[in-house]
Motif scaffolding. Structure first.
Motif, PDB file in Angstrom:
ATOM      1  N   LEU A 121      35.016  46.205  34.247  1.00 27.34           N
ATOM      2  CA  LEU A 121      34.440  47.050  35.293  1.00 27.34           C
ATOM      3  C   LEU A 121      34.819  46.544  36.683  1.00 27.34           C
ATOM      4  O   LEU A 121      35.156  47.332  37.569  1.00 27.34           O
ATOM      5  N   ILE A 122      34.779  45.237  36.878  1.00 26.43           N
ATOM      6  CA  ILE A 122      35.132  44.662  38.180  1.00 26.43           C
ATOM      7  C   ILE A 122      36.602  44.902  38.499  1.00 26.43           C
ATOM      8  O   ILE A 122      36.973  45.145  39.651  1.00 26.43           O
ATOM      9  N   ALA A 123      37.451  44.866  37.504  1.00 30.84           N
ATOM     10  CA  ALA A 123      38.889  45.075  37.720  1.00 30.84           C
ATOM     11  C   ALA A 123      39.240  46.550  37.888  1.00 30.84           C
ATOM     12  O   ALA A 123      40.373  46.878  38.235  1.00 30.84           O
ATOM     13  N   GLY A 124      38.293  47.434  37.682  1.00 28.47           N
ATOM     14  CA  GLY A 124      38.537  48.874  37.776  1.00 28.47           C
ATOM     15  C   GLY A 124      38.854  49.325  39.187  1.00 28.47           C
ATOM     16  O   GLY A 124      38.546  48.646  40.167  1.00 28.47           O
ATOM     17  N   PRO A 125      39.467  50.505  39.311  1.00 25.11           N
ATOM     18  CA  PRO A 125      39.904  50.998  40.615  1.00 25.11           C
ATOM     19  C   PRO A 125      38.763  51.395  41.557  1.00 25.11           C
ATOM     20  O   PRO A 125      38.956  51.446  42.769  1.00 25.11           O
ATOM     21  N   THR A 126      37.572  51.657  41.036  1.00 32.80           N
ATOM     22  CA  THR A 126      36.472  52.101  41.900  1.00 32.80           C
ATOM     23  C   THR A 126      35.608  50.942  42.389  1.00 32.80           C
ATOM     24  O   THR A 126      34.702  51.143  43.185  1.00 32.80           O
ATOM     25  N   PHE A 127      35.868  49.735  41.917  1.00 28.12           N
ATOM     26  CA  PHE A 127      35.093  48.571  42.336  1.00 28.12           C
ATOM     27  C   PHE A 127      35.676  48.036  43.640  1.00 28.12           C
ATOM     28  O   PHE A 127      36.878  47.876  43.772  1.00 28.12           O
ATOM     29  N   ASP A 128      34.839  47.752  44.619  1.00 32.01           N
ATOM     30  CA  ASP A 128      35.300  47.301  45.935  1.00 32.01           C
ATOM     31  C   ASP A 128      36.007  45.953  45.814  1.00 32.01           C
ATOM     32  O   ASP A 128      35.408  44.975  45.361  1.00 32.01           O
ATOM     33  N   PRO A 129      37.279  45.874  46.219  1.00 29.26           N
ATOM     34  CA  PRO A 129      38.024  44.615  46.116  1.00 29.26           C
ATOM     35  C   PRO A 129      37.402  43.460  46.900  1.00 29.26           C
ATOM     36  O   PRO A 129      37.593  42.305  46.551  1.00 29.26           O
ATOM     37  N   VAL A 130      36.650  43.760  47.942  1.00 24.63           N
ATOM     38  CA  VAL A 130      36.002  42.706  48.725  1.00 24.63           C
ATOM     39  C   VAL A 130      35.046  41.901  47.853  1.00 24.63           C
ATOM     40  O   VAL A 130      34.856  40.703  48.055  1.00 24.63           O
ATOM     41  N   LEU A 131      34.445  42.548  46.863  1.00 18.55           N
ATOM     42  CA  LEU A 131      33.438  41.898  46.026  1.00 18.55           C
ATOM     43  C   LEU A 131      34.014  41.218  44.791  1.00 18.55           C
ATOM     44  O   LEU A 131      33.264  40.709  43.969  1.00 18.55           O
ATOM     45  N   ARG A 132      35.323  41.169  44.642  1.00 24.95           N
ATOM     46  CA  ARG A 132      35.940  40.596  43.441  1.00 24.95           C
ATOM     47  C   ARG A 132      36.116  39.085  43.487  1.00 24.95           C
ATOM     48  O   ARG A 132      36.170  38.451  42.447  1.00 24.95           O
ATOM     49  N   GLY A 133      36.224  38.499  44.645  1.00 26.49           N
ATOM     50  CA  GLY A 133      36.519  37.071  44.750  1.00 26.49           C
ATOM     51  C   GLY A 133      35.331  36.191  44.420  1.00 26.49           C
ATOM     52  O   GLY A 133      34.190  36.635  44.336  1.00 26.49           O
ATOM     53  N   ASP A 134      35.610  34.896  44.219  1.00 31.74           N
ATOM     54  CA  ASP A 134      34.535  33.936  43.975  1.00 31.74           C
ATOM     55  C   ASP A 134      33.689  33.750  45.235  1.00 31.74           C
ATOM     56  O   ASP A 134      32.485  33.620  45.165  1.00 31.74           O
ATOM     57  N   VAL A 135      34.363  33.734  46.384  1.00 26.62           N
ATOM     58  CA  VAL A 135      33.668  33.677  47.668  1.00 26.62           C
ATOM     59  C   VAL A 135      33.881  35.028  48.331  1.00 26.62           C
ATOM     60  O   VAL A 135      35.001  35.473  48.519  1.00 26.62           O
ATOM     61  N   ILE A 136      32.791  35.689  48.670  1.00 30.25           N
ATOM     62  CA  ILE A 136      32.880  37.033  49.237  1.00 30.25           C
ATOM     63  C   ILE A 136      32.874  36.936  50.757  1.00 30.25           C
ATOM     64  O   ILE A 136      31.946  36.395  51.355  1.00 30.25           O
ATOM     65  N   ARG A 137      33.920  37.436  51.382  1.00 31.43           N
ATOM     66  CA  ARG A 137      34.015  37.493  52.837  1.00 31.43           C
ATOM     67  C   ARG A 137      34.167  38.959  53.229  1.00 31.43           C
ATOM     68  O   ARG A 137      35.193  39.569  52.960  1.00 31.43           O
ATOM     69  N   VAL A 138      33.139  39.482  53.840  1.00 31.71           N
ATOM     70  CA  VAL A 138      33.132  40.887  54.227  1.00 31.71           C
ATOM     71  C   VAL A 138      33.750  41.007  55.615  1.00 31.71           C
ATOM     72  O   VAL A 138      33.268  40.389  56.559  1.00 31.71           O
ATOM     73  N   PRO A 139      34.821  41.802  55.756  1.00 34.89           N
ATOM     74  CA  PRO A 139      35.409  41.973  57.083  1.00 34.89           C
ATOM     75  C   PRO A 139      34.439  42.709  58.010  1.00 34.89           C
ATOM     76  O   PRO A 139      33.629  43.523  57.564  1.00 34.89           O
ATOM     77  N   HIS A 140      34.531  42.415  59.287  1.00 28.39           N
ATOM     78  CA  HIS A 140      33.588  42.979  60.254  1.00 28.39           C
ATOM     79  C   HIS A 140      33.647  44.493  60.330  1.00 28.39           C
ATOM     80  O   HIS A 140      32.677  45.141  60.671  1.00 28.39           O
ATOM     81  N   ASP A 141      34.780  45.092  59.969  1.00 27.82           N
ATOM     82  CA  ASP A 141      34.914  46.552  60.062  1.00 27.82           C
ATOM     83  C   ASP A 141      34.872  47.243  58.707  1.00 27.82           C
ATOM     84  O   ASP A 141      35.319  48.374  58.567  1.00 27.82           O
ATOM     85  N   HIS A 142      34.314  46.589  57.690  1.00 26.60           N
ATOM     86  CA  HIS A 142      34.216  47.188  56.356  1.00 26.60           C
ATOM     87  C   HIS A 142      33.426  48.498  56.452  1.00 26.60           C
ATOM     88  O   HIS A 142      32.407  48.562  57.143  1.00 26.60           O
ATOM     89  N   PRO A 143      33.875  49.573  55.787  1.00 30.82           N
ATOM     90  CA  PRO A 143      33.199  50.876  55.937  1.00 30.82           C
ATOM     91  C   PRO A 143      31.749  50.903  55.457  1.00 30.82           C
ATOM     92  O   PRO A 143      30.958  51.707  55.935  1.00 30.82           O
ATOM     93  N   VAL A 144      31.375  50.035  54.526  1.00 29.04           N
ATOM     94  CA  VAL A 144      30.003  50.031  54.015  1.00 29.04           C
ATOM     95  C   VAL A 144      29.233  48.797  54.470  1.00 29.04           C
ATOM     96  O   VAL A 144      28.106  48.893  54.934  1.00 29.04           O
ATOM     97  N   TYR A 145      29.839  47.635  54.363  1.00 30.11           N
ATOM     98  CA  TYR A 145      29.146  46.388  54.651  1.00 30.11           C
ATOM     99  C   TYR A 145      29.524  45.793  56.011  1.00 30.11           C
ATOM    100  O   TYR A 145      29.216  44.646  56.283  1.00 30.11           O
ATOM    101  N   GLY A 146      30.188  46.567  56.856  1.00 28.79           N
ATOM    102  CA  GLY A 146      30.614  46.065  58.161  1.00 28.79           C
ATOM    103  C   GLY A 146      29.444  45.596  58.998  1.00 28.79           C
ATOM    104  O   GLY A 146      28.348  46.134  58.904  1.00 28.79           O
ATOM    105  N   TRP A 147      29.672  44.607  59.820  1.00 30.54           N
ATOM    106  CA  TRP A 147      28.583  44.017  60.582  1.00 30.54           C
ATOM    107  C   TRP A 147      28.841  43.981  62.083  1.00 30.54           C
ATOM    108  O   TRP A 147      27.957  43.626  62.854  1.00 30.54           O
ATOM    109  N   LEU A 148      30.013  44.373  62.542  1.00 29.96           N
ATOM    110  CA  LEU A 148      30.314  44.328  63.967  1.00 29.96           C
ATOM    111  C   LEU A 148      30.085  45.700  64.595  1.00 29.96           C
ATOM    112  O   LEU A 148      30.188  46.726  63.927  1.00 29.96           O
ATOM    113  N   CYS A 149      29.787  45.721  65.872  1.00 31.94           N
ATOM    114  CA  CYS A 149      29.545  46.958  66.616  1.00 31.94           C
ATOM    115  C   CYS A 149      30.719  47.921  66.440  1.00 31.94           C
ATOM    116  O   CYS A 149      31.877  47.509  66.349  1.00 31.94           O
TER     117      CYS A 149
END
Length: 131
Positions: free
Chosen positions: A29-57
């Motif tokens: 399921l994680i390797a599937g095409p609909t799973f967000d690649p940002v969440l696949r790594g051992d350490v999750i680093r969300v970019p500031h401009d991510h469309p769902v989890y973005g944190w910058l203005c």
């Protein structure tokens, strides 16, 4: 006299299912095409401009963190509200909005999740968070 008890049908797969089957299913399921690649790594680093989890203005080049329930920092959220009250559109707002440097609030050290990002206590004009 008591009612007769019905026997449940035996689970024929109970002995054949293992933890490794569940792990393989999760990995698939994680390797599937609909799973967000940002969440696949051992350490999750969300970019500031991510469309769902973005944190910058949402104002280009603004370095402030967005308010919890808005797309903009406290300062730009107030400016956007003023633009809306004047009947102006988002295009005009984004053209006129001046990017801001991070400040406002008490410096708390660096963020626990992103150690290279400074953390500040929220400004008094922002919407209070759920905490």
């Amino acid at each position: 006299m008591s009612a007769p008890t019905l026997a449940l049908a035996p689970d024929t797969t109970a002995g054949t299912r293992t933890t490794s089957d569940r792990l393989e299913l999760l990995q698939t399921l994680i390797a599937g095409p609909t799973f967000d690649p940002v969440l696949r790594g051992d350490v999750i680093r969300v970019p500031h401009d991510h469309p769902v989890y973005g944190w910058l203005c949402g104002v280009p080049r603004c370095e402030r963190i967005r308010d919890v329930r808005r797309d903009y920092c406290c300062g730009h959220a107030a400016q956007w509200l003023q633009f809306q009250c004047e009947g102006r559109d988002i295009v005009a707002f984004l053209k006129e909005a001046v990017p801001l440097k991070p400040r406002g609030g008490r410096y708390l050290g660096n963020c626990l999740f992103w150690p290279d990002v400074p953390a500040y206590r929220r400004c008094a004009t922002c919407t209070p968070g759920p905490w």
